[in-house]
Design an enzyme around this catalytic site. Structure first.
Site, PDB file in Angstrom:
ATOM      1  N   ARG A 241      35.483  48.446  57.985  1.00  0.00           N
ATOM      2  CA  ARG A 241      36.001  49.693  58.534  1.00  0.00           C
ATOM      3  C   ARG A 241      37.523  49.662  58.458  1.00  0.00           C
ATOM      4  NH1 ARG A 241      31.768  51.612  57.712  1.00  0.00           N
ATOM      5  NH2 ARG A 241      30.337  52.597  59.201  1.00  0.00           N
ATOM      6  N   ASP A 265      38.010  49.244  50.325  1.00  0.00           N
ATOM      7  CA  ASP A 265      36.993  50.293  50.137  1.00  0.00           C
ATOM      8  C   ASP A 265      36.986  51.263  51.309  1.00  0.00           C
ATOM      9  OD1 ASP A 265      34.681  51.555  48.965  1.00  0.00           O
ATOM     10  OD2 ASP A 265      33.430  50.522  50.435  1.00  0.00           O
ATOM     11  N   GLU A 270      40.146  57.784  56.853  1.00  0.00           N
ATOM     12  CA  GLU A 270      39.796  58.197  55.493  1.00  0.00           C
ATOM     13  C   GLU A 270      39.178  59.604  55.513  1.00  0.00           C
ATOM     14  OE1 GLU A 270      37.266  54.750  54.886  1.00  0.00           O
ATOM     15  OE2 GLU A 270      35.484  55.997  54.985  1.00  0.00           O
ATOM     16  N   HIS A 288      35.316  54.396  49.697  1.00  0.00           N
ATOM     17  CA  HIS A 288      34.200  54.046  50.593  1.00  0.00           C
ATOM     18  C   HIS A 288      32.855  54.125  49.859  1.00  0.00           C
ATOM     19  CE1 HIS A 288      32.737  54.021  55.034  1.00  0.00           C
ATOM     20  NE2 HIS A 288      31.892  53.364  54.239  1.00  0.00           N
ATOM     21  N   GLY A 290      30.929  51.284  49.301  1.00  0.00           N
ATOM     22  CA  GLY A 290      30.240  50.003  49.510  1.00  0.00           C
ATOM     23  C   GLY A 290      28.743  50.058  49.268  1.00  0.00           C
TER      24      GLY A 290
HETATM   25  C1  8YV Z   1      28.037  54.427  53.944  1.00  0.00           C
HETATM   26  C2  8YV Z   1      28.748  52.608  55.679  1.00  0.00           C
HETATM   27  O1  8YV Z   1      28.894  54.783  52.941  1.00  0.00           O
HETATM   28  O2  8YV Z   1      26.577  51.974  56.331  1.00  0.00           O
HETATM   29  C3  8YV Z   1      27.737  52.099  56.661  1.00  0.00           C
HETATM   30  O3  8YV Z   1      28.129  51.803  57.806  1.00  0.00           O
HETATM   31  O4  8YV Z   1      29.878  52.669  55.957  1.00  0.00           O
HETATM   32  C4  8YV Z   1      28.326  52.995  54.289  1.00  0.00           C
HETATM   33  O5  8YV Z   1      27.197  52.313  53.909  1.00  0.00           O
HETATM   34  C5  8YV Z   1      28.069  55.483  54.941  1.00  0.00           C
HETATM   35  O6  8YV Z   1      27.659  55.060  56.166  1.00  0.00           O
HETATM   36  C6  8YV Z   1      27.222  56.633  54.493  1.00  0.00           C
HETATM   37  O7  8YV Z   1      26.688  57.334  55.555  1.00  0.00           O
END
Ligand code: 8YV
Length: 322
Positions: A241, A265, A270, A288, A290
């Site tokens: 985060r 990322d 953001e 973002h 990931g």
């Molecule tokens: C997603 C994330 O991009 O799971 C998480 O906490 O940050 C990422 O996997 C995002 O949450 C999509 O809703």
């Protein structure tokens, strides 16, 4: 005959397969425009539904949860992070919260490895260089980067994703160190060195990767003082985060070379990231992504829907936080 299927509010756009299943199994309200709802709109809309499928873009504070508890029985978030939901408040008002652990572990650990490699080997900078037409000849000093094999990787937060990153890093012959709230049992540690004091972890981290959740204890963890504890020329990676990093401090350290490079990322606030990152060649920046593989996103959606289905069938939700 009147419609009896539970009413589910989908706060964002979700992959077509997920929305199709949502519409098959529930009375779904889709968000065709993907516009992020304001807190008032969220409350008003939740009051007309029995469940909500959401993302970290929607904040379920105690105040919001207290206003929607008469109608909403379950909040299913398409994420492993749940700092946007006040889980104790949900428990107090009797709302079930589910999340999507496990299914995104590999994709997110891959992204952390991508950040390590791209930051060290100047991935994005090389790409920009080739496209710019400035590549006129090969020479021995062209785009020299930082060697990865044999280096020490410090992982802050050795949960599922931290451990999956450690597995990958071992494949690159890195030496793994970590700090975690609790030391892991030896079978999970897999030879990684535990540092009870985060300052000790920082001191040995040629590469420092943030893999912990955002909590009041971790917000702004990597500030100017802690950056000074890293070895000179360390590389910082964040796939957890954005608010765990003090951007002002990291931008300054990247500018001065105190931190050689960063692979990021996630960003505080953001997509409106600190503008200082944008003109830094040594910052490898991702939007973002990931967990953003087709397979993972489908699996995350299926996890949410399985939890909603279990809830309305009166079964325990497999990935419940409350
Ligand atoms: C997603 C994330 O991009 O799971 C998480 O906490 O940050 C990422 O996997 C995002 O949450 C999509 O809703």
């Amino acid at each position: 005959m009147s419609e009896t299927r539970p009413r589910v509010l989908a706060t964002r756009r979700y992959p077509p397969e997920i929305e199709a299943r949502l519409e098959r199994e529930f009375q779904a309200t889709l968000n065709e425009t993907d516009r992020i709802l304001s807190p008032d709109e969220l409350v008003a809309s939740c009051r007309e539904h029995d469940a909500v499928l959401c993302c970290p873009s929607e904040r379920f504070s105690r105040e919001v949860l207290e206003q929607v508890t008469g109608s909403i029985g379950i909040v299913a978030t398409l994420s492993v992070g749940y700092e946007h939901i006040d889980v104790p408040a949900a428990r107090d008002v009797g709302i079930v919260v589910t999340y999507t652990p496990d299914v995104l572990t590999d994709a997110t650990a891959d992204t952390a490895m991508l950040c390590i490699l791209a930051a060290a080997r100047r991935g994005a900078e090389c790409d920009r260089f080739v496209r710019s037409g400035r590549w006129d000849r090969w020479h021995t000093m062209l785009m020299l980067g930082i060697h990865v094999s044999g280096k020490r990787l410090g992982i802050l937060g050795m949960g599922r994703i931290g451990r999956a990153l450690a597995r990958r890093a071992r494949g690159f012959d890195m030496e793994v160190h970590y700090h975690n709230r609790r030391r892991l049992p030896a079978d999970q540690e897999q030879g990684a060195t535990f540092h009870a004091d985060p300052a000790e972890l920082l001191a040995v981290s040629d590469f420092f990767s943030i893999n912990c959740p955002s909590t009041p204890e971790t917000v702004k963890f990597l500030d100017a003082e802690r950056i000074e504890m890293l070895p000179a020329g360390a590389i910082v990676v964040n796939t957890a985060r954005g608010n765990i990093v003090d951007d002002e401090a990291l931008v300054a350290a990247l500018r001065s070379g105190r931190v050689a490079a960063a692979g990021l990322d996630v960003f505080d606030n953001e997509p409106n990231l600190h503008p200082g990152y944008l003109d830094l060649e040594n910052a490898f920046l991702l939007p973002h992504v990931g967990s953003a593989t087709h397979e993972t996103r489908m699996a995350m959606g299926a996890t949410c829907l399985d939890n909603l289905a279990a809830f309305f069938a009166g079964r325990p939700c497999p990935q419940a936080l409350t």
